[in-house]
Motif scaffolding. Structure first.
Motif: not given
Length: 362
Positions: A261-290
């Protein structure tokens, strides 16, 4: 030299298209289809037949076997319960004997086929319950009541039960919403920032394992009402697992994703909103269930001890009056509502994470 089609269909004249030199398939007669192709026959629903017989047995047992006198207790709605069981038996017989040409009934029968053993077990379980309580009195009153006592509660006290359920759902929705948002934001923050992880992570490790119900006495002092205390404790019980699992998901994202993503010119907000959060969503739903489990228990305890409404309050009220049928009716309603909330969460998960649909069952 003969053509390929002459070898395939000997004796049939072939024509070539003048534009492409291909065989004119219109000149080849097609094999006529059968006038009628029989549809695959659906096997007879034997389990539905057994279920219909079981519900008919329950209706006859309830109506023909007199209730055992139990002091001042009269088991009302016995006739209505028997009629309900007979109606269930009639519906099952209708589904079993309905032809395939009746599409609505045939479709309902196909949907109920997997539940056939459960329909039999439910009728037999109710029959055993009826015999041990209303007919033989093996289970002592008032601690145990027959099924028709629950029917009486749902018929005569429906307004109070509905009001209590609505209050519990409103309190639960507010607490879960606040806790999920706070936990998600906290998890993303400590998973992305080392400084935030340094200061927040020790707090989570110390306060997170503490049961939220243990904080009730302290919370009542800091909040102006028992209702706001319940909201805070439900949100706290929800936020801890969501924060931990969200942090784990964000921290576990492979660094190659960020590098691309950085190679393609992504900003810090893009890395958080479009890379980190989507990749963490499976774990997020496990946390919601617990977190939902902690939220449910906190809700009931808070309503029992302080909140003057809701299903937890209804349980305490029913126990105080020794109205055990009311207590059992509230427990069944509570189980159905909480199971429905978890089912909604899993439906949302399957929609958001369609690429992972079916990997986590409920």
């Amino acid at each position: 030299m003969s053509t390929l089609a002459e070898h395939i269909l000997p004796g049939h004249p072939q024509r070539r298209r003048p534009d492409a030199g291909l065989l004119d398939t219109d000149a080849v007669p097609l094999v006529p289809a059968p006038a009628h192709v029989a549809a695959p026959r659906t096997p007879f629903w034997w389990q539905g037949t057994l279920a219909a017989l079981a519900w008919a047995l329950l209706a006859l047992l309830t109506h023909l076997w007199p209730n055992l006198p139990a002091g001042f207790t009269e088991w009302a709605y016995t006739t209505e319960f028997a009629l309900g069981a007979a109606g269930m038996s009639g519906l099952l017989w209708l589904l079993v004997l309905a032809p395939e040409s009746l599409q609505p009934l045939a479709q309902l029968r196909r949907r109920l086929r997997p539940a056939g053993p459960w329909l039999v077990a439910l009728a037999l379980g109710l029959a055993v319950w009826e015999v041990l309580t209303a007919k033989l009195g093996r289970l002592p009153t008032p601690f145990f009541a027959p099924p028709q006592a629950l029917v009486e509660v749902y018929a005569t006290d429906a307004e109070r039960l509905a009001e209590s359920a609505a209050n519990s759902l409103r309190l639960l929705a507010i607490g879960i919403g606040i806790g999920a948002l706070v936990g998600f934001a906290t998890g993303v923050l400590i998973g992305w920032s080392r400084a935030a992880s340094y200061w927040i992570h020790p707090v989570l490790r110390v306060l997170g394992p503490v049961p939220t119900t243990a904080l009730l006495p302290v919370s009542f002092y800091f909040f102006p009402s028992s209702w706001s205390t319940a909201v805070f404790l439900i949100a706290l019980g929800m936020a801890f697992p969501v924060a931990i699992l969200t942090w784990s998901g964000v921290a576990g994202v492979h660094k190659n994703f960020y590098d691309v993503a950085r190679t393609l010119g992504a900003s810090q907000w893009f890395l958080v909103l479009r890379v980190a959060i989507p990749a963490a969503l499976p774990q997020v739903f496990v946390g919601l269930f617990m977190g939902l489990g902690a939220a449910f228990s906190t809700l009931v305890v808070a309503e029992m001890l302080g909140v003057k409404s809701g299903l937890g309050w209804y349980l305490t009220w029913a126990q105080g009056w020794a109205a055990y049928p009311n207590m059992y009716a509230a427990l069944i309603l509570m189980a159905l509502l909480f199971s429905g909330v978890i089912s909604l969460l899993f439906a949302l998960r399957d929609r958001v994470l369609s690429w992972q649909k079916g990997t986590l069952k409920w």
